[in-house]
Design an enzyme around this catalytic site. Structure first.
Site, PDB file in Angstrom:
ATOM      1  N   CYS A 132       1.202  -1.211  -0.058  1.00 20.79           N
ATOM      2  CA  CYS A 132       0.356  -0.282  -0.097  1.00 20.79           C
ATOM      3  C   CYS A 132       0.694   1.207  -0.065  1.00 20.79           C
ATOM      4  O   CYS A 132       1.259   1.817   1.328  1.00 20.79           O
ATOM      5  CB  CYS A 132      -0.978   0.073   0.964  1.00 20.79           C
ATOM      6  N   CYS A 135      -0.914   3.814   1.688  1.00 26.37           N
ATOM      7  CA  CYS A 135      -0.123   4.239   3.327  1.00 26.37           C
ATOM      8  C   CYS A 135       1.475   4.018   4.104  1.00 26.37           C
ATOM      9  O   CYS A 135       1.583   4.792   5.130  1.00 26.37           O
ATOM     10  CB  CYS A 135      -0.307   2.437   4.307  1.00 26.37           C
ATOM     11  N   ASP A 136       1.895   4.039   2.877  1.00 29.64           N
ATOM     12  CA  ASP A 136       3.643   4.145   3.195  1.00 29.64           C
ATOM     13  C   ASP A 136       4.250   4.461   2.740  1.00 29.64           C
ATOM     14  O   ASP A 136       5.819   4.279   3.457  1.00 29.64           O
ATOM     15  CB  ASP A 136       4.221   2.203   3.300  1.00 29.64           C
TER      16      ASP A 136
END
Ligand code: NAP
Length: 306
Positions: A132, A135-136
């Protein structure tokens, strides 16, 4: 007491089903799950959902849908359904030890990211290996990173990651992308993006953090090591149907099978499915929302005739 309809899952399919079911006075109970909002929570800009000419952020779109469902008094519980029993009516739905009864059920549990399942991957997840970018991605500022895959997700992840990374290398197992022409063009024209074709990842290397990949060119069989400071796996999704195994018909991959064209009915009367959980073809937010609407109407009509 039996609920009229329980909705399992809270992506565009589930929330649209909730809006329609609530407006049909069915007072739906929704289990939104621990990953509420579904895959759009893990995406950035959504440019193809009609009604937002300037695009909208995925989480923002889901927030709008959730508020709309709540406005019509959908009861939303943040819990994962752990077991179901569809053998007799009322249907039974469990969250841990808590049992709920329902006259009808709409399943919209979506799909989850797939992993490569190569040595090192599991150990290094969260240590430079992710599925992701949204997200990261932030953690990879000024690093050289790799995206694995050749579909729209891989292109989208790669483009997004150029905001942080110094260089993004897309590794694809063929010499042609599966992604749509516009996404491919954008990626190939981006100065920070490079592509390694005809190549598979055989292992992820590193102890506490990813340091490199063992890769193999599938045409020459040549194996080499590619240093990297981050890896994003973007190779598609698996439907979230584990808890329905043995209860509902599904195909060999695990997608729920529906009863005929244009119907959201599953193999059990009174249980309906919407969104990616039953769709291996389109898998778009708008098609998920569309089938969520259909499922609510199908459930309502089915309850009426019972
Ligand atoms: P996808 O279209 O199924 O593509 C998966 C990619 O990963 C393919 O290129 C595939 O290679 C590769 N792959 C699969 N298993 C692999 C493995 N074990 N090792 C190496 N490579 C592997 O999945 P997706 O990109 O997640 O897209 C899913 C759907 O969502 C599509 O319909 C897509 O259009 C849509 N989507 C749309 C947008 C957008 O419009 N903004 C963004 C994201 C996703 P092969 O090509 O060789 O099969």
């Amino acid at each position: 007491m039996s609920e009229r309809v329980i909705i399992i899952g809270s992506g565009p399919a589930g929330l649209t089903a909730a809006i329609y079911a609530a407006r049909a006075n069915l007072a739906p109970l929704m289990f939104e799950g621990s990953q509420a909002g579904g895959q759009l929570m893990l995406t950035t800009e959504v440019e193809n959902f009609p009604g937002f000419p300037d695009g909208i952020l995925g989480p923002e779109l889901m927030d709008h849908m959730r508020k709309q469902a709540e406005r019509f008094e959908t009861r939303i519980q943040t819990a994962d359904v752990t077991r179901v029993e569809f053998g007799e009516r009322p249907f039974k739905v469990w969250v841990g030890a808590d049992e709920y009864l329902a006259e009808s059920v709409i399943i919209s549990t979506g799909a989850s990211a797939r992993w490569l399942n190569v040595p090192g991957e599991e150990k290094l997840r969260g240590r430079g290996v992710s599925a992701c970018a949204t997200c990261d991605g932030f953690f990879f500022r000024d690093r050289k990173i790799v995206v694995v895959g050749g579909g729209d997700s891989a292109m989208e992840e790669a483009m997004f990651l150029t905001k942080f990374a110094s260089k993004v290398t897309i590794i694809h197992r063929r010499n042609e992308f599966r992604a749509s022409a516009i996404m491919v063009k954008r990626a190939l024209e981006h100065p920070k993006i490079e592509v390694v074709w005809d190549t598979v990842v055989e292992a992820m290397l590193g102890e506490d953090e990813i340091t490199g990949l063992s890769i193999r060119n599938v045409k020459t069989d040549e194996v080499s090591t590619m240093p990297t400071e981050g890896v994003f796996v973007a190779i598609g999704h698996t439907p979230n149907t584990e808890i329905f195994r043995g209860q509902l018909d599904m195909d060999e991959v695990g997608y729920l099978t529906l009863q005929g064209d244009g119907s959201t009915a599953t193999s059990v009367e009174g249980v309906f499915a919407a969104g990616d959980v039953a769709d291996s073809t389109y898998r778009q937010a708008i098609t998920a929302a569309g089938t969520g609407c259909q499922a609510a109407i199908d459930a309502e009509r089915w309850l009426d005739q019972e």
